[in-house]
Structures are given as C-alpha cells and as structure tokens.
Design a protein around this motif. Structure first.
Motif, PDB file in Angstrom:
ATOM      1  N   UNK A   9      29.936 -37.794 -21.617  1.00  0.00           N
ATOM      2  CA  UNK A   9      30.857 -36.652 -21.605  1.00  0.00           C
ATOM      3  C   UNK A   9      30.571 -35.723 -20.422  1.00  0.00           C
ATOM      4  N   UNK A  10      29.303 -35.462 -20.160  1.00  0.00           N
ATOM      5  CA  UNK A  10      28.943 -34.566 -19.053  1.00  0.00           C
ATOM      6  C   UNK A  10      29.361 -35.159 -17.713  1.00  0.00           C
ATOM      7  N   UNK A  11      29.119 -36.455 -17.527  1.00  0.00           N
ATOM      8  CA  UNK A  11      29.476 -37.094 -16.260  1.00  0.00           C
ATOM      9  C   UNK A  11      30.988 -37.207 -16.092  1.00  0.00           C
ATOM     10  N   UNK A  12      31.694 -37.501 -17.174  1.00  0.00           N
ATOM     11  CA  UNK A  12      33.158 -37.565 -17.088  1.00  0.00           C
ATOM     12  C   UNK A  12      33.741 -36.215 -16.713  1.00  0.00           C
ATOM     13  N   UNK A  13      33.215 -35.170 -17.306  1.00  0.00           N
ATOM     14  CA  UNK A  13      33.718 -33.827 -17.032  1.00  0.00           C
ATOM     15  C   UNK A  13      33.467 -33.405 -15.584  1.00  0.00           C
ATOM     16  N   UNK A  14      32.272 -33.666 -15.083  1.00  0.00           N
ATOM     17  CA  UNK A  14      31.891 -33.175 -13.762  1.00  0.00           C
ATOM     18  C   UNK A  14      32.356 -34.053 -12.608  1.00  0.00           C
ATOM     19  N   UNK A  15      32.400 -35.374 -12.816  1.00  0.00           N
ATOM     20  CA  UNK A  15      32.610 -36.278 -11.690  1.00  0.00           C
ATOM     21  C   UNK A  15      33.875 -37.136 -11.791  1.00  0.00           C
ATOM     22  N   UNK A  16      34.623 -37.022 -12.871  1.00  0.00           N
ATOM     23  CA  UNK A  16      35.866 -37.770 -13.072  1.00  0.00           C
ATOM     24  C   UNK A  16      35.747 -39.224 -12.590  1.00  0.00           C
ATOM     25  N   UNK A  17      34.816 -39.978 -13.166  1.00  0.00           N
ATOM     26  CA  UNK A  17      34.583 -41.340 -12.689  1.00  0.00           C
ATOM     27  C   UNK A  17      35.750 -42.279 -12.965  1.00  0.00           C
ATOM     28  N   UNK A  18      35.913 -43.252 -12.074  1.00  0.00           N
ATOM     29  CA  UNK A  18      36.878 -44.324 -12.288  1.00  0.00           C
ATOM     30  C   UNK A  18      36.291 -45.359 -13.225  1.00  0.00           C
ATOM     31  N   UNK A  19      34.975 -45.508 -13.186  1.00  0.00           N
ATOM     32  CA  UNK A  19      34.271 -46.354 -14.149  1.00  0.00           C
ATOM     33  C   UNK A  19      32.916 -45.729 -14.430  1.00  0.00           C
ATOM     34  N   UNK A  20      32.436 -45.954 -15.642  1.00  0.00           N
ATOM     35  CA  UNK A  20      31.173 -45.358 -16.054  1.00  0.00           C
ATOM     36  C   UNK A  20      30.559 -46.194 -17.167  1.00  0.00           C
ATOM     37  N   UNK A  21      29.329 -46.606 -16.954  1.00  0.00           N
ATOM     38  CA  UNK A  21      28.536 -47.267 -17.991  1.00  0.00           C
ATOM     39  C   UNK A  21      27.286 -46.433 -18.198  1.00  0.00           C
ATOM     40  N   UNK A  22      26.981 -46.142 -19.443  1.00  0.00           N
ATOM     41  CA  UNK A  22      25.754 -45.434 -19.800  1.00  0.00           C
ATOM     42  C   UNK A  22      24.998 -46.331 -20.767  1.00  0.00           C
ATOM     43  N   UNK A  23      23.843 -46.794 -20.333  1.00  0.00           N
ATOM     44  CA  UNK A  23      23.041 -47.696 -21.153  1.00  0.00           C
ATOM     45  C   UNK A  23      21.778 -46.988 -21.616  1.00  0.00           C
ATOM     46  N   UNK A  24      21.520 -47.042 -22.908  1.00  0.00           N
ATOM     47  CA  UNK A  24      20.291 -46.470 -23.459  1.00  0.00           C
ATOM     48  C   UNK A  24      19.231 -47.563 -23.459  1.00  0.00           C
ATOM     49  N   UNK A  25      18.269 -47.431 -22.561  1.00  0.00           N
ATOM     50  CA  UNK A  25      17.194 -48.407 -22.412  1.00  0.00           C
ATOM     51  C   UNK A  25      15.924 -47.979 -23.143  1.00  0.00           C
ATOM     52  N   UNK A  26      16.007 -46.972 -23.977  1.00  0.00           N
ATOM     53  CA  UNK A  26      14.818 -46.388 -24.604  1.00  0.00           C
ATOM     54  C   UNK A  26      14.020 -47.413 -25.399  1.00  0.00           C
ATOM     55  N   UNK A  27      14.707 -48.343 -26.049  1.00  0.00           N
ATOM     56  CA  UNK A  27      14.012 -49.335 -26.868  1.00  0.00           C
ATOM     57  C   UNK A  27      13.065 -50.213 -26.035  1.00  0.00           C
ATOM     58  N   UNK A  28      13.326 -50.323 -24.744  1.00  0.00           N
ATOM     59  CA  UNK A  28      12.470 -51.121 -23.862  1.00  0.00           C
ATOM     60  C   UNK A  28      11.174 -50.401 -23.511  1.00  0.00           C
ATOM     61  N   UNK A  29      11.095 -49.118 -23.859  1.00  0.00           N
ATOM     62  CA  UNK A  29       9.956 -48.301 -23.446  1.00  0.00           C
ATOM     63  C   UNK A  29       9.183 -47.728 -24.625  1.00  0.00           C
ATOM     64  N   UNK A  30       9.325 -48.340 -25.782  1.00  0.00           N
ATOM     65  CA  UNK A  30       8.594 -47.870 -26.962  1.00  0.00           C
ATOM     66  C   UNK A  30       7.102 -47.880 -26.659  1.00  0.00           C
ATOM     67  N   UNK A  31       6.442 -46.786 -26.967  1.00  0.00           N
ATOM     68  CA  UNK A  31       5.018 -46.664 -26.722  1.00  0.00           C
ATOM     69  C   UNK A  31       4.667 -46.189 -25.324  1.00  0.00           C
ATOM     70  N   UNK A  32       5.651 -46.144 -24.448  1.00  0.00           N
ATOM     71  CA  UNK A  32       5.453 -45.666 -23.079  1.00  0.00           C
ATOM     72  C   UNK A  32       5.104 -44.183 -23.120  1.00  0.00           C
ATOM     73  N   UNK A  33       4.217 -43.755 -22.246  1.00  0.00           N
ATOM     74  CA  UNK A  33       3.767 -42.358 -22.219  1.00  0.00           C
ATOM     75  C   UNK A  33       4.939 -41.385 -22.230  1.00  0.00           C
ATOM     76  N   UNK A  34       5.951 -41.627 -21.407  1.00  0.00           N
ATOM     77  CA  UNK A  34       7.081 -40.708 -21.319  1.00  0.00           C
ATOM     78  C   UNK A  34       7.986 -40.725 -22.523  1.00  0.00           C
ATOM     79  N   UNK A  35       7.902 -41.781 -23.336  1.00  0.00           N
ATOM     80  CA  UNK A  35       8.765 -41.880 -24.515  1.00  0.00           C
ATOM     81  C   UNK A  35       8.176 -41.131 -25.712  1.00  0.00           C
ATOM     82  N   UNK A  36       6.939 -40.742 -25.626  1.00  0.00           N
ATOM     83  CA  UNK A  36       6.279 -40.108 -26.772  1.00  0.00           C
ATOM     84  C   UNK A  36       6.862 -38.747 -27.127  1.00  0.00           C
ATOM     85  N   UNK A  37       7.458 -38.075 -26.163  1.00  0.00           N
ATOM     86  CA  UNK A  37       8.016 -36.748 -26.449  1.00  0.00           C
ATOM     87  C   UNK A  37       9.452 -36.824 -26.963  1.00  0.00           C
ATOM     88  N   UNK A  38       9.970 -38.039 -27.154  1.00  0.00           N
ATOM     89  CA  UNK A  38      11.291 -38.209 -27.738  1.00  0.00           C
ATOM     90  C   UNK A  38      12.428 -38.293 -26.738  1.00  0.00           C
TER      91      UNK A  38
END
Length: 89
Positions: A9-38
């Motif tokens: 929603x934020x990217x569509x509003x600001x940049x009016x993209x012709x195409x947009x894919x948003x992929x949540x890759x969080x599951x690939x980083x379970x246990x990763x230091x940066x993933x610990x804060x949610x």
C-alpha cells in the motif's frame, strides 16, 4: 493488514508502480539475529516511471522514503529490484 500488504500500500501510494511484487522472506531467516526483534525480511520488485533518470541508489532511497517508519519498526532486511518501464521490457 499484514506487513507485506502495508508495504504494498505504501509503495503503491508513493510510486504508482506499473508492477509490484512484495515477497515476505522472513521464514527463510528464522533464528537469524535480525529476526529476533520481530522485524521481517522482504523482497520488493517494482517497476515505476518514478525511477526514470535515477541511479540505483536514488531508486532505493525512494523506496525507503515511501516505506518511512516501517523501515525502523517492521523491516529488518529489504532486497529491492527497482526498474523503469523501459527497463522492464
């Protein structure tokens, strides 16, 4: 609304993209230091005329600006593929 939906929603509003894919890759980083804060790991593939004439760094900054505070509160890592319509073919 999920984080991926809020990112979309934020990217569509600001940049009016012709195409947009948003992929949540969080599951690939379970246990990763940066993933610990949610915060999540995401990939954004975006095609927008707003990127015309801009270097890759400026395109990434435009995406970061569009996401605003979410970069601090929701997103730990963001992979960005930002193209103009001409580059997308």
């Amino acid at each position: 609304m999920s984080r991926a939906e809020r990112i979309r929603a934020a990217l569509e509003s600001a940049l009016q993209p012709l195409s947009l894919d948003v992929l949540d890759d969080s599951h690939k980083h379970a246990g990763h230091e940066g993933a610990r804060d949610g915060r999540g790991h995401f990939t954004v593939r975006i095609t927008s005329a707003a990127f015309a004439g801009k270097a890759p760094l400026a395109r990434h900054r435009a995406v970061y600006a569009a996401l605003g505070e979410m970069m601090q509160t929701d997103i730990h890592a963001l992979a960005i593929e930002a193209r103009t319509p001409d580059e997308a073919g």
